[in-house]
Design an enzyme around this catalytic site. Structure first.
Site, PDB file in Angstrom:
ATOM      1  N   ASP A   1      37.000   7.553  34.678  1.00 39.95           N
ATOM      2  CA  ASP A   1      36.794   6.275  33.979  1.00 39.95           C
ATOM      3  C   ASP A   1      37.583   6.244  32.670  1.00 39.95           C
ATOM      4  O   ASP A   1      37.741   5.175  32.066  1.00 39.95           O
ATOM      5  CB  ASP A   1      35.295   6.086  33.662  1.00 39.95           C
ATOM      6  CG  ASP A   1      34.687   4.925  34.435  1.00 39.95           C
ATOM      7  OD1 ASP A   1      35.467   4.125  35.003  1.00 39.95           O
ATOM      8  OD2 ASP A   1      33.452   4.815  34.453  1.00 39.95           O
TER       9      ASP A   1
ATOM     10  N   LYS B   1      32.322  -0.016  44.320  1.00 43.42           N
ATOM     11  CA  LYS B   1      33.030   1.250  44.142  1.00 43.42           C
ATOM     12  C   LYS B   1      32.783   2.167  45.348  1.00 43.42           C
ATOM     13  O   LYS B   1      33.708   2.795  45.857  1.00 43.42           O
ATOM     14  CB  LYS B   1      32.579   1.930  42.841  1.00 43.42           C
ATOM     15  CG  LYS B   1      33.081   1.211  41.598  1.00 43.42           C
ATOM     16  CD  LYS B   1      32.443   1.732  40.316  1.00 43.42           C
ATOM     17  CE  LYS B   1      32.825   0.836  39.141  1.00 43.42           C
ATOM     18  NZ  LYS B   1      32.188   1.220  37.872  1.00 43.42           N
TER      19      LYS B   1
ATOM     20  N   GLN C   1      27.850   5.078  35.326  1.00 40.96           N
ATOM     21  CA  GLN C   1      27.901   3.611  35.295  1.00 40.96           C
ATOM     22  C   GLN C   1      27.216   3.075  34.032  1.00 40.96           C
ATOM     23  O   GLN C   1      26.075   3.401  33.748  1.00 40.96           O
ATOM     24  CB  GLN C   1      27.222   3.047  36.564  1.00 40.96           C
ATOM     25  CG  GLN C   1      27.285   1.550  36.685  1.00 40.96           C
ATOM     26  CD  GLN C   1      28.719   1.036  36.900  1.00 40.96           C
ATOM     27  OE1 GLN C   1      29.527   1.641  37.575  1.00 40.96           O
ATOM     28  NE2 GLN C   1      29.028  -0.090  36.294  1.00 40.96           N
TER      29      GLN C   1
END
Ligand code: NAD
Length: 285
Positions: free
Chosen positions: A119, A52, A96
């Site tokens: 997200d 990422k 994460q």
């Protein structure tokens, strides 16, 4: 059988983001920044986070990678997420997952403000998907839809069978495909006669987390097969689809690696760019 080349489509999507950002920067707009918060040192997460951060760099997004100690408490994490979310120079915030077992993932991810929830994991973002309002679609479902459209696979009216009902893949995938006028069946660990259902699918999306779970006897001739799985085995990275068997039946299939994985990262770049543009609120246009 044709391959749905996620690596190629992801490169194209990232290029679109790069060009879009460069246009804003050329007009003097501030840097777009994505904060990636990782707790502990899960080796798989390390790889995802690195990918990422690399993608951010390639498209011109400032990736603020923050690694917190395995010993971080819930309170400390929450304070940290709140502080970074309040930073006006940060346009997207991502926690994460998975977090270490002592931390509450839902409570942590819910602290990300909707406008920065790139997200798409918060209840607000998922709820928007339910009511068909504009919001961030989580990156794996978003990337899959982008990939299918890139290959001109018609979605409207198709029977899509999704195997897996997780919050990050199965559920948002089902909602997003309903919004694309698909007929959606969601299967899971308690589903009976799975093969009978998957055989009737025009499109199968397999997100189970078990190596080579979907076998050729479960696939109808000409189906489009999307393999979400990433399983680390002695053979290396293996998807949830028995590729060698299934590719003889599928009309299109995603490889692992090089299918859904790169699309997920590219879609994160797209969501971050969209969050940035929304937060600029019409300036620099
Ligand atoms: P999860 O473990 O949260 O969910 C797995 C789902 O599979 C559950 O809903 C469960 O009901 C279902 N399932 C389990 N056994 C089953 C069975 N025998 N029959 C039918 N359904 C069954 O997993 P997840 O987070 O959705 O991830 C699934 C896979 O996708 C994993 O391999 C993960 O690593 C991978 N993944 C990949 C990406 C990517 O970018 N490529 C993103 C997210 C997840």
């Amino acid at each position: 059988m044709a391959i749905l080349d996620g690596k190629k489509a992801a490169a194209e999507l990232k290029e679109e983001v790069k060009i879009g950002l460069a246009e804003y920067y050329s007009k003097g707009a501030p840097k777009c920044n994505l904060a990636i918060i990782m707790v502990g040192d899960n080796p798989a997460s390390e790889v995802y986070v690195r990918n990422k951060a690399k993608a951010c760099e390639a498209v011109g997004i400032g990736g603020k990678l923050v690694k917190l100690s395995e010993k971080t408490t819930q309170k400390e994490l929450e304070l940290f997420i709140k502080a970074i979310s309040n930073d006006k120079s940060v346009h997207g915030v991502l926690v994460q997952l998975p977090l270490p077992a002592h931390l509450d993932e839902t409570r942590a991810t819910e602290l990300v403000p909707t406008q920065k929830d790139v997200d798409g994991f918060t209840a607000q973002s998922l709820g928007r998907l339910v009511v068909g309002e504009k919001g961030f679609l989580s990156c794996t479902p978003g990337g899959i839809i982008y990939l299918l459209k890139k290959y001109k696979i018609v979605l409207s009216g198709k029977h899509v069978v999704i195997i897996g009902r997780s919050k990050i893949v199965g559920k948002p995938m089902a909602l997003a495909l309903l919004n694309e006028n698909c007929t959606v069946t969601v299967c899971h660990s308690k589903t009976r006669n799975l093969a009978k259902i998957t055989k009737s699918a025009d499109i199968i999306i397999c997100a189970v987390g078990k190596p080579k779970f979907l076998t050729s006897d479960m696939v109808g001739f000409g189906a489009v097969v999307v393999d979400v799985g990433i399983n680390r085995t002695e053979e290396g990275l293996v998807g949830d689809v028995d590729y060698e068997g299934v590719n003889k039946y599928a009309s299109f299939i995603t490889p692992v690696p090089g299918g859904v994985g790169p699309m997920t990262v590219a879609y994160l770049m797209k969501n971050t760019f969209d969050a940035y543009v929304n937060q600029l609120d019409g300036k620099y246009e």
